[in-house]
Structures are given as structure tokens and as C-alpha cells.
Design a protein around this motif. Structure first.
Motif, PDB file in Angstrom:
ATOM      1  N   MET A   1      16.514 -69.534   7.749  1.00  0.00           N
ATOM      2  CA  MET A   1      16.030 -69.285   9.104  1.00  0.00           C
ATOM      3  C   MET A   1      14.916 -70.279   9.415  1.00  0.00           C
ATOM      4  O   MET A   1      13.861 -70.256   8.768  1.00  0.00           O
ATOM      5  N   ASP A   2      15.173 -71.146  10.361  1.00  0.00           N
ATOM      6  CA  ASP A   2      14.204 -72.157  10.780  1.00  0.00           C
ATOM      7  C   ASP A   2      13.766 -71.908  12.216  1.00  0.00           C
ATOM      8  O   ASP A   2      14.424 -71.165  12.958  1.00  0.00           O
ATOM      9  N   SER A   3      12.679 -72.554  12.600  1.00  0.00           N
ATOM     10  CA  SER A   3      12.156 -72.427  13.973  1.00  0.00           C
ATOM     11  C   SER A   3      12.076 -70.963  14.387  1.00  0.00           C
ATOM     12  O   SER A   3      12.513 -70.588  15.475  1.00  0.00           O
ATOM     13  N   LEU A   4      11.507 -70.167  13.534  1.00  0.00           N
ATOM     14  CA  LEU A   4      11.453 -68.726  13.784  1.00  0.00           C
ATOM     15  C   LEU A   4      10.601 -68.404  14.998  1.00  0.00           C
ATOM     16  O   LEU A   4       9.605 -69.090  15.293  1.00  0.00           O
ATOM     17  N   LYS A   5      11.001 -67.354  15.698  1.00  0.00           N
ATOM     18  CA  LYS A   5      10.329 -66.900  16.900  1.00  0.00           C
ATOM     19  C   LYS A   5       9.870 -65.458  16.700  1.00  0.00           C
ATOM     20  O   LYS A   5      10.472 -64.726  15.901  1.00  0.00           O
ATOM     21  N   PRO A   6       8.870 -65.014  17.434  1.00  0.00           N
ATOM     22  CA  PRO A   6       8.435 -63.614  17.315  1.00  0.00           C
ATOM     23  C   PRO A   6       9.577 -62.627  17.564  1.00  0.00           C
ATOM     24  O   PRO A   6       9.613 -61.567  16.930  1.00  0.00           O
ATOM     25  N   GLU A   7      10.506 -62.978  18.412  1.00  0.00           N
ATOM     26  CA  GLU A   7      11.625 -62.075  18.696  1.00  0.00           C
ATOM     27  C   GLU A   7      12.620 -61.976  17.542  1.00  0.00           C
ATOM     28  O   GLU A   7      13.542 -61.164  17.590  1.00  0.00           O
ATOM     29  N   ASP A   8      12.439 -62.792  16.513  1.00  0.00           N
ATOM     30  CA  ASP A   8      13.271 -62.665  15.312  1.00  0.00           C
ATOM     31  C   ASP A   8      12.740 -61.585  14.375  1.00  0.00           C
ATOM     32  O   ASP A   8      13.385 -61.269  13.364  1.00  0.00           O
ATOM     33  N   THR A   9      11.586 -61.027  14.686  1.00  0.00           N
ATOM     34  CA  THR A   9      11.005 -59.979  13.854  1.00  0.00           C
ATOM     35  C   THR A   9      11.927 -58.772  13.793  1.00  0.00           C
ATOM     36  O   THR A   9      12.330 -58.229  14.817  1.00  0.00           O
ATOM     37  N   ALA A  10      12.266 -58.380  12.562  1.00  0.00           N
ATOM     38  CA  ALA A  10      13.204 -57.274  12.354  1.00  0.00           C
ATOM     39  C   ALA A  10      13.377 -57.046  10.862  1.00  0.00           C
ATOM     40  O   ALA A  10      12.927 -57.860  10.034  1.00  0.00           O
ATOM     41  N   VAL A  11      14.028 -55.951  10.545  1.00  0.00           N
ATOM     42  CA  VAL A  11      14.535 -55.764   9.186  1.00  0.00           C
ATOM     43  C   VAL A  11      15.913 -56.409   9.136  1.00  0.00           C
ATOM     44  O   VAL A  11      16.761 -56.114   9.989  1.00  0.00           O
ATOM     45  N   TYR A  12      16.120 -57.269   8.170  1.00  0.00           N
ATOM     46  CA  TYR A  12      17.389 -57.984   8.041  1.00  0.00           C
ATOM     47  C   TYR A  12      18.221 -57.350   6.925  1.00  0.00           C
ATOM     48  O   TYR A  12      17.736 -57.137   5.812  1.00  0.00           O
ATOM     49  N   TYR A  13      19.472 -57.078   7.270  1.00  0.00           N
ATOM     50  CA  TYR A  13      20.389 -56.415   6.348  1.00  0.00           C
ATOM     51  C   TYR A  13      21.565 -57.328   6.007  1.00  0.00           C
ATOM     52  O   TYR A  13      22.127 -57.985   6.890  1.00  0.00           O
ATOM     53  N   CYS A  14      21.933 -57.299   4.752  1.00  0.00           N
ATOM     54  CA  CYS A  14      23.137 -57.973   4.296  1.00  0.00           C
ATOM     55  C   CYS A  14      24.271 -56.951   4.269  1.00  0.00           C
ATOM     56  O   CYS A  14      24.046 -55.770   3.960  1.00  0.00           O
ATOM     57  N   ALA A  15      25.471 -57.394   4.603  1.00  0.00           N
ATOM     58  CA  ALA A  15      26.617 -56.490   4.615  1.00  0.00           C
ATOM     59  C   ALA A  15      27.846 -57.192   4.069  1.00  0.00           C
ATOM     60  O   ALA A  15      27.978 -58.416   4.202  1.00  0.00           O
ATOM     61  N   ALA A  16      28.737 -56.415   3.481  1.00  0.00           N
ATOM     62  CA  ALA A  16      29.965 -56.959   2.911  1.00  0.00           C
ATOM     63  C   ALA A  16      31.172 -56.230   3.476  1.00  0.00           C
ATOM     64  O   ALA A  16      31.152 -55.004   3.645  1.00  0.00           O
ATOM     65  N   ARG A  17      32.199 -56.994   3.728  1.00  0.00           N
ATOM     66  CA  ARG A  17      33.432 -56.462   4.306  1.00  0.00           C
ATOM     67  C   ARG A  17      34.587 -56.861   3.412  1.00  0.00           C
ATOM     68  O   ARG A  17      34.754 -58.038   3.090  1.00  0.00           O
TER      69      ARG A  17
ATOM     70  N   TYR B   1      31.993 -53.157   8.432  1.00  0.00           N
ATOM     71  CA  TYR B   1      31.472 -53.575   7.144  1.00  0.00           C
ATOM     72  C   TYR B   1      31.396 -52.356   6.219  1.00  0.00           C
ATOM     73  O   TYR B   1      31.051 -51.266   6.644  1.00  0.00           O
ATOM     74  N   ASP B   2      31.715 -52.603   4.964  1.00  0.00           N
ATOM     75  CA  ASP B   2      31.864 -51.502   4.018  1.00  0.00           C
ATOM     76  C   ASP B   2      30.617 -51.230   3.180  1.00  0.00           C
ATOM     77  O   ASP B   2      30.419 -50.101   2.724  1.00  0.00           O
ATOM     78  N   TYR B   3      29.825 -52.243   2.935  1.00  0.00           N
ATOM     79  CA  TYR B   3      28.665 -52.087   2.073  1.00  0.00           C
ATOM     80  C   TYR B   3      27.446 -52.731   2.728  1.00  0.00           C
ATOM     81  O   TYR B   3      27.561 -53.763   3.395  1.00  0.00           O
ATOM     82  N   TRP B   4      26.291 -52.114   2.468  1.00  0.00           N
ATOM     83  CA  TRP B   4      25.038 -52.565   3.078  1.00  0.00           C
ATOM     84  C   TRP B   4      23.929 -52.608   2.037  1.00  0.00           C
ATOM     85  O   TRP B   4      23.881 -51.775   1.121  1.00  0.00           O
ATOM     86  N   GLY B   5      23.023 -53.572   2.223  1.00  0.00           N
ATOM     87  CA  GLY B   5      21.815 -53.593   1.438  1.00  0.00           C
ATOM     88  C   GLY B   5      20.749 -52.718   2.067  1.00  0.00           C
ATOM     89  O   GLY B   5      20.974 -52.113   3.122  1.00  0.00           O
ATOM     90  N   GLN B   6      19.589 -52.688   1.445  1.00  0.00           N
ATOM     91  CA  GLN B   6      18.506 -51.817   1.917  1.00  0.00           C
ATOM     92  C   GLN B   6      17.641 -52.498   2.962  1.00  0.00           C
ATOM     93  O   GLN B   6      16.830 -51.836   3.602  1.00  0.00           O
ATOM     94  N   GLY B   7      17.812 -53.796   3.116  1.00  0.00           N
ATOM     95  CA  GLY B   7      17.079 -54.528   4.135  1.00  0.00           C
ATOM     96  C   GLY B   7      15.821 -55.193   3.618  1.00  0.00           C
ATOM     97  O   GLY B   7      15.226 -54.756   2.630  1.00  0.00           O
ATOM     98  N   THR B   8      15.422 -56.249   4.291  1.00  0.00           N
ATOM     99  CA  THR B   8      14.177 -56.950   3.984  1.00  0.00           C
ATOM    100  C   THR B   8      13.472 -57.262   5.296  1.00  0.00           C
ATOM    101  O   THR B   8      14.105 -57.693   6.260  1.00  0.00           O
ATOM    102  N   GLN B   9      12.176 -57.028   5.329  1.00  0.00           N
ATOM    103  CA  GLN B   9      11.400 -57.184   6.563  1.00  0.00           C
ATOM    104  C   GLN B   9      11.053 -58.644   6.808  1.00  0.00           C
ATOM    105  O   GLN B   9      10.548 -59.329   5.914  1.00  0.00           O
TER     106      GLN B   9
END
Length: 124
Positions: free
Chosen positions: A83-99, A111-119
Motif C-alpha cells: 500500500m503506497d501513497s496512503l490516505k487518511p480514508e484508507d484507515t480501516a481494519v484490513y482482512y485477508c480472505a480465501a475462496r 469467500y470461505d475463510y477469513w483472517g482476524q484482521g490487522t489495523q
């Protein structure tokens, strides 16, 4: 079963960069479609990007095109989000998912599987 663990989140100033990782275990994800979603406070979880097992058919949400880059290393069972050129509106918990099935769909229900997220927090 697939377990997904995200890492790499943190606090960064606007314009900065972060690299998120999603490590999978329990089963090889080499045939899975992998996606990244994010959820800001008070908002629905939204699609960010997805990539097919082959590394092709990458789909980005318009808001991150040209700034975020997804990649995968099937040998390491890991997916990355640069993630480059980050903006304040990119603030979120980011989740990985697998299908389990092919197709870089933006619909979280497919999507069938999810991670716990990273802030990820981007300060102005």
C-alpha cells in the motif's frame, strides 16, 4: 480448513507506505482466490482487491487503483498487499480472505475463510 493470519498493519502518515502479509496454514492456498477487504469504523466491510490462484485476473476497487498492489507467493502460502501513497480514508481494519473457487469476486459472501484482521491507521 484454512487459517489466515494478517500482519504488517500500523500507524503511518499520509503519503506513506505499508506492506501487509497474509500467511495461510492448514492447507495450501495455491489453488485459491485470495482477497483483501477492509472495514472502517461504522462502515460495512468492503472489497479492496483479489487475485486468482495463478496470479492473474487481479481486480482492484477504484479507490486504490495505482496505489495498492497485491501479490502472492504460493510456495510460501502467503499473499501480500503493498500500500503506497496512503490516505487518511484508507484507515480501516484490513482482512485477508480465501475462496476455494476461481474468480476474483468482490463479494465478501463468496469467500470461505477469513483472517482476524490487522489495523491500518493513516494520519493526516
Amino acid at each position: 480448513q484454512v487459517q489466515l493470519v494478517e500482519s504488517g498493519g500500523g500507524l503511518v502518515q499520509a503519503g506513506g507506505s505499508l506492506r501487509l502479509s497474509c500467511a495461510a496454514s492448514g492447507r495450501t492456498i495455491s489453488s485459491y482466490t485470495m482477497g483483501w477487504f477492509r472495514q472502517a469504523p461504522g462502515k460495512e466491510r468492503e472489497f479492496v482487491v483479489a487475485i486468482r490462484w495463478s496470479g492473474g485476473s487481479i481486480r482492484y476497487v477504484d479507490a486504490v487503483k495505482g496505489r495498492f498492489t497485491i501479490s502472492r507467493d504460493n510456495a510460501k502460502n502467503t499473499v501480500y498487499l503493498q500500500m503506497d501513497s496512503l490516505k487518511p480514508e484508507d484507515t480501516a481494519v484490513y482482512y485477508c480472505a480465501a475462496r476455494r473457487y476461481s474468480g476474483s469476486t468482490p463479494f465478501k459472501g463468496e469467500y470461505d475463510y477469513w483472517g482476524q484482521g490487522t489495523q491500518v491507521t493513516v494520519s493526516s
